[in-house]
Design an enzyme around this catalytic site. Structure first.
Site, PDB file in Angstrom:
ATOM      1  NE  ARG A  19      21.445  91.345   7.095  1.00 35.40           N
ATOM      2  CZ  ARG A  19      20.414  92.378   7.285  1.00 35.40           C
ATOM      3  NH1 ARG A  19      19.516  92.566   7.610  1.00 35.40           N
ATOM      4  NH2 ARG A  19      21.333  93.536   7.490  1.00 35.40           N
TER       5      ARG A  19
ATOM      6  CG  ASP B  40      11.872  88.291   0.995  1.00 33.25           C
ATOM      7  OD1 ASP B  40      12.747  89.363   0.881  1.00 33.25           O
ATOM      8  OD2 ASP B  40      11.961  87.514   1.598  1.00 33.25           O
TER       9      ASP B  40
ATOM     10  N   GLY C 205      14.474  97.366   1.904  1.00 34.84           N
ATOM     11  CA  GLY C 205      15.874  97.716   1.462  1.00 34.84           C
ATOM     12  C   GLY C 205      15.579  98.614   0.229  1.00 34.84           C
TER      13      GLY C 205
ATOM     14  NE  ARG D 212      16.325  96.797   6.182  1.00 34.77           N
ATOM     15  CZ  ARG D 212      16.517  96.043   4.966  1.00 34.77           C
ATOM     16  NH1 ARG D 212      15.404  95.399   4.833  1.00 34.77           N
ATOM     17  NH2 ARG D 212      17.398  96.400   3.886  1.00 34.77           N
TER      18      ARG D 212
ATOM     19  CB  THR E 294      14.567  93.494  -3.158  1.00 33.81           C
ATOM     20  OG1 THR E 294      15.561  92.880  -2.577  1.00 33.81           O
ATOM     21  CG2 THR E 294      14.026  92.182  -3.837  1.00 33.81           C
ATOM     22  CB  ILE E 295      19.758  94.944  -4.707  1.00 34.11           C
ATOM     23  CG1 ILE E 295      20.133  94.354  -3.236  1.00 34.11           C
ATOM     24  CG2 ILE E 295      19.520  96.236  -5.012  1.00 34.11           C
ATOM     25  CD1 ILE E 295      21.735  95.105  -3.062  1.00 34.11           C
ATOM     26  CG  ASP E 296      18.565  90.849  -1.190  1.00 32.75           C
ATOM     27  OD1 ASP E 296      18.309  90.681   0.045  1.00 32.75           O
ATOM     28  OD2 ASP E 296      19.865  91.521  -1.328  1.00 32.75           O
TER      29      ASP E 296
ATOM     30  CG  ASP F  12      14.944  88.015  -1.690  1.00 30.37           C
ATOM     31  OD1 ASP F  12      15.369  88.003  -0.555  1.00 30.37           O
ATOM     32  OD2 ASP F  12      14.438  88.966  -2.331  1.00 30.37           O
TER      33      ASP F  12
HETATM   34  P1  ADP Z   1      12.454  93.714   1.881  1.00 30.77           P
HETATM   35  O1  ADP Z   1      10.879  94.155   1.767  1.00 30.77           O
HETATM   36  O2  ADP Z   1      13.443  94.404   1.228  1.00 30.77           O
HETATM   37  O3  ADP Z   1      12.625  92.367   2.166  1.00 30.77           O
HETATM   38  P2  ADP Z   1      12.314  93.551   5.075  1.00 30.77           P
HETATM   39  O4  ADP Z   1      12.577  92.184   5.218  1.00 30.77           O
HETATM   40  O5  ADP Z   1      13.099  94.652   6.105  1.00 30.77           O
HETATM   41  O6  ADP Z   1      12.816  94.347   3.452  1.00 30.77           O
HETATM   42  O7  ADP Z   1      10.879  93.919   5.418  1.00 30.77           O
HETATM   43  C1  ADP Z   1      10.348  95.089   5.231  1.00 30.77           C
HETATM   44  C2  ADP Z   1       9.378  95.621   6.038  1.00 30.77           C
HETATM   45  O8  ADP Z   1       8.041  94.685   5.981  1.00 30.77           O
HETATM   46  C3  ADP Z   1       9.825  95.131   7.786  1.00 30.77           C
HETATM   47  O9  ADP Z   1      10.475  96.346   8.158  1.00 30.77           O
HETATM   48  C4  ADP Z   1       8.588  94.897   8.337  1.00 30.77           C
HETATM   49  O10 ADP Z   1       7.967  96.362   8.568  1.00 30.77           O
HETATM   50  C5  ADP Z   1       7.743  94.335   7.233  1.00 30.77           C
HETATM   51  N1  ADP Z   1       7.821  92.932   7.573  1.00 30.77           N
HETATM   52  C6  ADP Z   1       8.609  92.018   7.201  1.00 30.77           C
HETATM   53  N2  ADP Z   1       8.178  91.070   7.531  1.00 30.77           N
HETATM   54  C7  ADP Z   1       6.877  90.775   8.043  1.00 30.77           C
HETATM   55  C8  ADP Z   1       6.118  90.132   8.527  1.00 30.77           C
HETATM   56  N3  ADP Z   1       6.208  88.753   8.651  1.00 30.77           N
HETATM   57  N4  ADP Z   1       4.808  90.509   9.047  1.00 30.77           N
HETATM   58  C9  ADP Z   1       4.728  91.821   9.169  1.00 30.77           C
HETATM   59  N5  ADP Z   1       5.562  92.659   8.740  1.00 30.77           N
HETATM   60  C10 ADP Z   1       6.541  92.267   7.952  1.00 30.77           C
HETATM   61  O1  F6P Z   2      17.376  93.622   1.233  1.00 33.78           O
HETATM   62  C1  F6P Z   2      18.596  94.258   0.474  1.00 33.78           C
HETATM   63  C2  F6P Z   2      19.836  94.229   1.574  1.00 33.78           C
HETATM   64  O2  F6P Z   2      20.638  95.275   0.649  1.00 33.78           O
HETATM   65  C3  F6P Z   2      20.432  92.937   1.517  1.00 33.78           C
HETATM   66  O3  F6P Z   2      21.370  92.592   0.546  1.00 33.78           O
HETATM   67  C4  F6P Z   2      21.415  93.488   2.725  1.00 33.78           C
HETATM   68  O4  F6P Z   2      21.836  92.112   3.535  1.00 33.78           O
HETATM   69  C5  F6P Z   2      20.364  94.389   3.501  1.00 33.78           C
HETATM   70  O5  F6P Z   2      19.585  94.836   2.537  1.00 33.78           O
HETATM   71  C6  F6P Z   2      21.107  95.342   4.282  1.00 33.78           C
HETATM   72  O6  F6P Z   2      20.166  95.917   5.253  1.00 33.78           O
HETATM   73  P1  F6P Z   2      20.383  97.295   5.885  1.00 33.78           P
HETATM   74  O7  F6P Z   2      20.248  98.235   4.775  1.00 33.78           O
HETATM   75  O8  F6P Z   2      19.277  97.432   6.834  1.00 33.78           O
HETATM   76  O9  F6P Z   2      21.632  97.548   6.420  1.00 33.78           O
END
Ligand code: ADP
Ligand code: F6P
Length: 320
Positions: free
Chosen positions: A172, A103, A11, A72, A126-128, A130
């Site tokens: 989320r 994360d 995100g 993603r 990340t805005i979360d 977390d």
């Molecule tokens: P954020 O980094 O904001 O938490 P995501 O949870 O969507 O956003 O994670 C970003 C990207 O990191 C995912 O789209 C995926 O490509 C990769 N990713 C997330 N979790 C895993 C994992 N357990 N193993 C490998 N790649 C991962």
């Molecule tokens: O990870 C940041 C976030 O904005 C969450 O707070 C939210 O639930 C999610 O991304 C939304 O995901 P997307 O941008 O894929 O709709």
């Protein structure tokens, strides 16, 4: 020539561009060239990057979003996807990779770290808010301020119409954003995924406030608590209050980063480049008790940051 890669993943968050700018200019100052991989992990899998230099990151510190785009990328959750990314890092002789994301991105970085000698360092953005290992992430302060500005406006009409508003904010899975926003708008109720949803308690608060003559109210709910439309309807049915739902939405993900988000981005980038130039990798930089620090990528991924639910009680007391 030594090479540093930079990628924004997951995100998007206000301040990512400030981080890209700082990584690029600091890397150049240390004699590195910089490859900006595009669209998150997808860019590493497809070997899509653009060369960045101090001039190419001019005029972006104030811009929300990310000039490198983000994504993603489900393919990166496969061993083949991670292997392709590792091969591209080797093919481009990337000595260090700065991953700007949340994360989930760091869990991906951990998988990648097992397939490459490239020194990987995470910059939490990340805005979360977390990410384990930092008190605050890049973009969190901006998102909080965006939501607060919106909810202060909603409070005007809530008071004028003596209505209760359920306001959904992002988050989320985690309630850090909802808790900070709820506290700073003076919400009467804050609902977070980390605390069991107790609707009877919500009804009781609304009824008690009405009995005291406080007939309007703001209920801040993280999107992860459930169906906020249903929650609003249940409150109206069980308290007799006139209830409306308002969803702050994706505005929380954009906008010009606050000075704080820009400062964190720049300080985290400085720490990340320093770690790489000193030969350290598989780290996540962070802010801990006012200090810019780092922990191992593994420790950040294996632990869950705890929400201080005592602040929920503080918010309740402050809103009486
Ligand atoms: P954020 O980094 O904001 O938490 P995501 O949870 O969507 O956003 O994670 C970003 C990207 O990191 C995912 O789209 C995926 O490509 C990769 N990713 C997330 N979790 C895993 C994992 N357990 N193993 C490998 N790649 C991962
Ligand atoms: O990870 C940041 C976030 O904005 C969450 O707070 C939210 O639930 C999610 O991304 C939304 O995901 P997307 O941008 O894929 O709709």
């Amino acid at each position: 020539m030594k090479t540093i890669g930079v990628v924004t993943s997951g995100g998007d968050a206000p301040g990512m561009n400030a981080a890209i700018r700082a990584v690029t200019r600091l890397a150049y100052a240390h004699g590195f060239q910089v490859l900006g991989f595009e669209r998150g992990w997808e860019g590493l899998i497809q070997n899509r990057f653009r060369r960045l230099d101090p001039r190419s990151v001019g005029g972006i510190i104030q811009l929300g979003g990310t000039i490198l785009l983000t994504s993603r990328c489900p393919e990166f959750k496969t061993p083949e996807g991670v292997r392709k990314a590792a091969q591209n890092l080797a093919a481009n002789h990337v000595d260090g990779l700065v991953v700007i994301g949340g994360d989930g991105s760091f869990r991906g970085a951990l998988e990648l770290s097992r397939e490459t000698d490239t020194l990987i360092v995470g910059v939490p953005a990340t805005i979360d808010n977390d990410v384990y290992g930092t008190d605050e992430t890049v973009g969190f302060d901006t998102a909080v301020n965006t939501a607060v500005a919106e909810i202060d406006k909603i409070r005007d009409t809530a008071v004028s119409h003596e209505r209760v508003f359920v306001v959904e904010v992002m988050g989320r899975r985690r309630g850090f954003l909802a808790l900070a926003v709820g506290l700073t708008v003076g919400a009467e109720v804050i609902l977070v995924p980390e605390a069991p949803l107790n609707m009877e308690e919500v009804y009781k608060t609304i009824r008690e406030n009405a009995a005291k003559g406080k007939r309007s109210g703001i209920i801040v709910a993280a999107e992860g608590v459930g169906d906020t439309r249903k929650i609003a309807r249940q409150i109206e049915e069980n308290t007799g209050a006139e209830v409306r739902l308002s969803i702050v939405g994706y505005a929380q993900r954009g906008g010009s980063p606050t000075a704080r988000s820009r400062l964190l981005a720049s300080l985290f980038a400085e720490k990340a480049i320093r770690l790489i130039t000193q030969g350290f990798g598989n780290r996540v930089v962070g802010l801990q008790r006012g200090e810019i620090t780092s922990i191992s990528l593994e420790e950040s991924c294996k632990n869950q940051k705890q929400l201080d639910t005592r602040l929920l009680e503080l918010a309740k007391t402050l809103a009486t």
